[in-house]
Motif scaffolding. Structure first.
Motif, PDB file in Angstrom:
ATOM      1  N   HIS A 147      23.070 -15.769   0.182  1.00  0.00           N
ATOM      2  CA  HIS A 147      24.251 -15.837   1.040  1.00  0.00           C
ATOM      3  C   HIS A 147      25.435 -15.123   0.416  1.00  0.00           C
ATOM      4  O   HIS A 147      26.098 -14.311   1.071  1.00  0.00           O
ATOM      5  CB  HIS A 147      24.614 -17.303   1.357  1.00  0.00           C
ATOM      6  N   LYS A 151      27.394 -12.050   1.912  1.00  0.00           N
ATOM      7  CA  LYS A 151      28.770 -12.309   2.348  1.00  0.00           C
ATOM      8  C   LYS A 151      29.706 -11.246   1.810  1.00  0.00           C
ATOM      9  O   LYS A 151      30.606 -10.779   2.514  1.00  0.00           O
ATOM     10  CB  LYS A 151      29.182 -13.716   1.872  1.00  0.00           C
ATOM     11  N   ALA A 300      28.445 -13.624  16.489  1.00  0.00           N
ATOM     12  CA  ALA A 300      29.615 -14.384  16.007  1.00  0.00           C
ATOM     13  C   ALA A 300      30.914 -13.800  16.534  1.00  0.00           C
ATOM     14  O   ALA A 300      31.914 -14.515  16.650  1.00  0.00           O
ATOM     15  CB  ALA A 300      29.632 -14.369  14.474  1.00  0.00           C
ATOM     16  N   THR A 372      32.198 -28.000  13.016  1.00  0.00           N
ATOM     17  CA  THR A 372      31.020 -27.270  12.565  1.00  0.00           C
ATOM     18  C   THR A 372      30.014 -28.263  11.985  1.00  0.00           C
ATOM     19  O   THR A 372      30.376 -29.401  11.669  1.00  0.00           O
ATOM     20  CB  THR A 372      31.394 -26.165  11.563  1.00  0.00           C
ATOM     21  N   ARG A 374      27.228 -29.449   9.149  1.00  0.00           N
ATOM     22  CA  ARG A 374      26.617 -29.341   7.833  1.00  0.00           C
ATOM     23  C   ARG A 374      25.593 -30.463   7.709  1.00  0.00           C
ATOM     24  O   ARG A 374      25.599 -31.405   8.500  1.00  0.00           O
ATOM     25  CB  ARG A 374      27.681 -29.512   6.715  1.00  0.00           C
ATOM     26  N   PRO A 429      41.045 -22.507  11.963  1.00  0.00           N
ATOM     27  CA  PRO A 429      40.329 -21.953  13.120  1.00  0.00           C
ATOM     28  C   PRO A 429      39.176 -21.048  12.694  1.00  0.00           C
ATOM     29  O   PRO A 429      38.228 -20.848  13.454  1.00  0.00           O
ATOM     30  CB  PRO A 429      41.400 -21.154  13.854  1.00  0.00           C
ATOM     31  N   GLY A 431      37.395 -21.648   9.916  1.00  0.00           N
ATOM     32  CA  GLY A 431      36.632 -22.404   8.936  1.00  0.00           C
ATOM     33  C   GLY A 431      37.286 -22.325   7.565  1.00  0.00           C
ATOM     34  O   GLY A 431      38.445 -21.922   7.425  1.00  0.00           O
ATOM     35  N   HIS A 435      31.431 -20.398   3.797  1.00  0.00           N
ATOM     36  CA  HIS A 435      30.965 -19.925   5.108  1.00  0.00           C
ATOM     37  C   HIS A 435      32.105 -19.585   6.054  1.00  0.00           C
ATOM     38  O   HIS A 435      31.880 -19.416   7.264  1.00  0.00           O
ATOM     39  CB  HIS A 435      30.026 -20.956   5.750  1.00  0.00           C
ATOM     40  N   CYS A 437      34.969 -17.603   8.181  1.00  0.00           N
ATOM     41  CA  CYS A 437      34.733 -16.413   9.022  1.00  0.00           C
ATOM     42  C   CYS A 437      35.177 -15.124   8.334  1.00  0.00           C
ATOM     43  O   CYS A 437      36.346 -14.972   7.995  1.00  0.00           O
ATOM     44  CB  CYS A 437      35.500 -16.598  10.321  1.00  0.00           C
ATOM     45  N   PRO A 438      34.273 -14.162   8.164  1.00  0.00           N
ATOM     46  CA  PRO A 438      34.688 -12.879   7.587  1.00  0.00           C
ATOM     47  C   PRO A 438      35.330 -11.980   8.641  1.00  0.00           C
ATOM     48  O   PRO A 438      35.823 -10.903   8.319  1.00  0.00           O
ATOM     49  CB  PRO A 438      33.364 -12.274   7.105  1.00  0.00           C
ATOM     50  N   GLY A 439      35.298 -12.437   9.936  1.00  0.00           N
ATOM     51  CA  GLY A 439      35.783 -11.572  11.018  1.00  0.00           C
ATOM     52  C   GLY A 439      37.175 -11.927  11.507  1.00  0.00           C
ATOM     53  O   GLY A 439      37.582 -11.477  12.579  1.00  0.00           O
TER      54      GLY A 439
HETATM   55  C1  HEM Z   1      38.802 -15.626  17.301  1.00  0.00           C
HETATM   56  C2  HEM Z   1      37.550 -15.351  17.040  1.00  0.00           C
HETATM   57  C3  HEM Z   1      36.715 -16.059  16.003  1.00  0.00           C
HETATM   58  C4  HEM Z   1      36.732 -17.378  15.622  1.00  0.00           C
HETATM   59  C5  HEM Z   1      37.618 -18.494  16.150  1.00  0.00           C
HETATM   60  C6  HEM Z   1      35.729 -17.524  14.571  1.00  0.00           C
HETATM   61  C7  HEM Z   1      35.466 -18.704  13.900  1.00  0.00           C
HETATM   62  C8  HEM Z   1      34.517 -18.841  12.901  1.00  0.00           C
HETATM   63  C9  HEM Z   1      34.292 -20.044  12.141  1.00  0.00           C
HETATM   64  C10 HEM Z   1      35.050 -21.355  12.308  1.00  0.00           C
HETATM   65  C11 HEM Z   1      33.280 -19.785  11.262  1.00  0.00           C
HETATM   66  C12 HEM Z   1      32.736 -20.743  10.205  1.00  0.00           C
HETATM   67  C13 HEM Z   1      31.625 -21.593  10.740  1.00  0.00           C
HETATM   68  C14 HEM Z   1      31.147 -22.607   9.721  1.00  0.00           C
HETATM   69  O1  HEM Z   1      31.762 -22.814   8.674  1.00  0.00           O
HETATM   70  O2  HEM Z   1      30.132 -23.219  10.008  1.00  0.00           O
HETATM   71  C15 HEM Z   1      32.858 -18.423  11.470  1.00  0.00           C
HETATM   72  C16 HEM Z   1      31.831 -17.805  10.786  1.00  0.00           C
HETATM   73  C17 HEM Z   1      31.492 -16.476  10.953  1.00  0.00           C
HETATM   74  N1  HEM Z   1      32.141 -15.543  11.732  1.00  0.00           N
HETATM   75 FE1  HEM Z   1      33.693 -15.883  12.966  1.00  0.00          FE
HETATM   76  N2  HEM Z   1      35.133 -16.317  14.350  1.00  0.00           N
HETATM   77  C18 HEM Z   1      35.715 -15.387  15.184  1.00  0.00           C
HETATM   78  C19 HEM Z   1      35.446 -14.030  15.262  1.00  0.00           C
HETATM   79  C20 HEM Z   1      34.556 -13.364  14.461  1.00  0.00           C
HETATM   80  C21 HEM Z   1      34.386 -11.931  14.430  1.00  0.00           C
HETATM   81  C22 HEM Z   1      35.216 -10.932  15.251  1.00  0.00           C
HETATM   82  C23 HEM Z   1      33.381 -11.667  13.539  1.00  0.00           C
HETATM   83  C24 HEM Z   1      32.819 -10.340  13.096  1.00  0.00           C
HETATM   84  C25 HEM Z   1      33.362  -9.176  13.299  1.00  0.00           C
HETATM   85  C26 HEM Z   1      32.923 -12.947  13.012  1.00  0.00           C
HETATM   86  C27 HEM Z   1      31.893 -13.121  12.117  1.00  0.00           C
HETATM   87  C28 HEM Z   1      31.520 -14.334  11.560  1.00  0.00           C
HETATM   88  C29 HEM Z   1      30.391 -14.488  10.646  1.00  0.00           C
HETATM   89  C30 HEM Z   1      29.429 -13.387  10.205  1.00  0.00           C
HETATM   90  C31 HEM Z   1      30.374 -15.836  10.263  1.00  0.00           C
HETATM   91  C32 HEM Z   1      29.372 -16.519   9.338  1.00  0.00           C
HETATM   92  C33 HEM Z   1      29.937 -16.558   7.913  1.00  0.00           C
HETATM   93  C34 HEM Z   1      29.040 -17.273   6.925  1.00  0.00           C
HETATM   94  O3  HEM Z   1      28.165 -18.046   7.317  1.00  0.00           O
HETATM   95  O4  HEM Z   1      29.257 -17.051   5.723  1.00  0.00           O
HETATM   96  N3  HEM Z   1      33.674 -13.943  13.589  1.00  0.00           N
HETATM   97  N4  HEM Z   1      33.642 -17.853  12.464  1.00  0.00           N
END
Ligand code: HEM
Length: 493
Positions: A147, A151, A300, A372, A374, A429, A431, A435, A437-439
């Motif tokens: 991971h 990441k 995502a 979320t 776990r 918002p 996280g 884990h 959000c990288p986005g």
């Molecule tokens: C407003 C829009 C978004 C919200 C509110 C959001 C929210 C989140 C949250 C809360 C998590 C963590 C989930 C956890 O801990 O279980 C997450 C994970 C992730 N998000 Fe976002 N996200 C958004 C947009 C995006 C975008 C635009 C991308 C990519 C370009 C993205 C890629 C990811 C990825 C790859 C993960 C998994 C990270 C990991 O497991 O290490 N997200 N997102």
């Protein structure tokens, strides 16, 4: 543990009357009572073994066997479900939903423990059907070395330095969509999904789009229909069609990956970052690892951002003064752009403080990811409680975001509250921890670019007066917020 000593048993027998008739009459009764007592003792010992007295489970109710409190969660509004239990039992309580015993957490410090400081004890968990559709090697489903290696690569693709060049591509997408909304009634959620999908394709594949893009788009659209369907892999079902689309998508992605490898053109976006991993020995990923993660990022990135944008449109519609103030901020930037005869830039997007606060307040108020999941990887001592191995642990983002102690008048949409940074761990918002959000940066960027053009050129009126929320899967305004979009009448001074 409750144990009857042999002395007590002897005393019971010795105190029995001696007459044989009486003995004949009471013996069956005595035996069945004795048997019942033994069963009771056995059950009690099993219960005590599973839940030792010195190990205190969090307060709360596990409801009915197997169904637990699932029906209550689905028949009540989820917000009142969480709030009622928080009021009754406190910030950490147990429940039982979807066949799993769960501990729900609405205390910021405890949420931090689960997501950040003790993250190794709580692994992310998703339904197996999601894992099959996205691909088991996507980073969501992993912990540890694999991971963190992935990441780093994913984060590198979405750093401000990596995405600042994508402003003009995002702007082109915005300018392609907006005129099609003019003087029509649009379903805001559906349109935002189409918009966010096109932007997600840039995040995944970079600016220079390859020939395979149309094929990838069509197959992905078939795949996503399976995300919220019943996971029955039988011919004719949405899930079956989605699994078929997933296999075809794999083929297309492998061809694209091979083509980029053969021609030594790693390209941009996440795919470029994954193909161009610097330390080839340590970082090189297999084709299927790359494919699963590219699909994972599209998944995502697009429904999340589309749902948040739908709420922004609603909140600006409902708060006319705020819409005018945001428009003034955007017009200031527009004037500079016209004067310098240039396009919108990354630096412009860094000078939109009010619009940025509107996005932050939308992320808080709408909290589209209410919580979320776990899972405890071992028995855990937690905040004075015992969480057994295998129990689900859910940090409740929405409940924390709506707590009046951290956000006074939490139901009020008030972006000015973000003039002061929120208390640590109360605003998550995206996280928190490994884990997280990288986005978050690409998501904010695409929202800012869209709002720049939307507020300066258009006005919108919600069709129908039906307020309310629907879940699909994220909470969004009822019926996807149908709005009538008209060109803005600009008042000349
Ligand atoms: C407003 C829009 C978004 C919200 C509110 C959001 C929210 C989140 C949250 C809360 C998590 C963590 C989930 C956890 O801990 O279980 C997450 C994970 C992730 N998000 Fe976002 N996200 C958004 C947009 C995006 C975008 C635009 C991308 C990519 C370009 C993205 C890629 C990811 C990825 C790859 C993960 C998994 C990270 C990991 O497991 O290490 N997200 N997102």
């Amino acid at each position: 543990m409750l144990v009857f000593s042999s002395a007590t048993m002897q005393l019971l027998f010795l105190s029995l009357p001696a007459s044989p008739q009486v003995l004949f009459l009471i013996t069956p009764v005595l035996f069945s009572s004795f048997f019942l007592l033994l069963v009771l003792l056995l059950l009690l010992s099993i219960h005590q073994w599973q839940h030792p007295k010195d190990k205190r489970l969090p307060p709360g109710s596990l409801g009915w066997p197997y169904i637990g409190e699932t029906l209550k969660l689905y028949t009540e509004n989820p917000n009142s479900f969480f709030a009622n239990r928080q009021q009754r039992y406190g910030d950490i309580f147990k429940t039982h939903i979807l066949g799993c015993p769960c501990v729900m957490i609405s205390n910021p410090e405890a949420a931090r423990t689960v997501l950040v400081t003790q993250a190794q004890l709580f692994k992310p968990t998703y339904p197996p059907s999601k894992e099959k559709l996205i691909g088991p090697e996507a980073l969501f489903f992993h912990q540890g070395a694999y991971h963190s290696r992935l990441k780093k690569l994913v984060q590198a693709a979405f750093l401000p330095s990596a995405i600042r060049g994508s402003v003009s591509e995002i702007e082109q997408i915005v300018l392609k969509f907006l005129p099609t909304w003019e003087n029509t009634t649009i379903n805001t959620l559906q349109e935002m999904k189409r918009f966010a999908f096109d932007v997600a394709m840039i995040s995944a594949f970079g600016h220079k789009q390859d020939l395979e893009m149309t094929e990838i788009k069509q197959r992905y659209q078939c795949l996503e229909k399976g995300y919220n369907s019943m996971p029955f892999d039988l011919p004719g079902t949405s899930f079956h069609k989605a699994m078929k689309a997933r296999k075809l998508l794999n083929g297309t992605l492998r061809r694209l990956i091979q083509d980029r490898r053969d021609n030594k053109k790693q390209g941009g976006g996440l795919l470029g970052s994954l193909l161009g991993a610097k330390n080839q020995k340590v970082d090189q990923l297999s084709d299927s690892q790359i494919a699963d993660n590219v699909i994972g990022v599209i998944f995502a990135a697009h429904d999340t951002t589309a749902s948040v944008l739908t709420w922004v449109v609603k909140y600006l519609h409902d708060n006319g003064d705020l819409l005018e103030a945001v428009t003034r901020e955007q017009e200031g930037i527009q004037r500079k752009i016209i004067e310098a005869n240039r396009k919108l830039t990354w630096d412009d997007t860094r000078h939109m403080p009010l619009t940025t606060r509107v996005i932050q307040e939308t992320l808080r108020t709408a909290s589209i990811l209410s919580f979320t999941f776990r899972e405890a990887v071992q028995d855990v001592e937690f905040d004075g409680y015992y969480i057994p191995k295998g129990w689900k642990v859910l940090p409740l983002f929405r409940t924390i975001h709506h707590c009046a102690d951290f956000f006074p008048q939490p139901e009020k949409f008030d972006p000015s509250r973000f003039q002061v940074p929120p208390r640590p761990n109360t605003f998550m918002p995206f996280g928190s921890g490994v884990h997280s959000c990288p986005g978050s940066e690409p998501a904010k960027l695409e929202m800012l670019v869209l709002l720049h053009h939307l507020t300066t050129r258009y006005r919108w009126q919600v069709v129908g007066d039906e307020d309310g929320i629907q879940y699909g899967p994220f909470p969004v305004p009822k019926r996807g917020l149908p709005v009538n979009v008209t060109p803005r009448k600009i008042k000349r001074a």
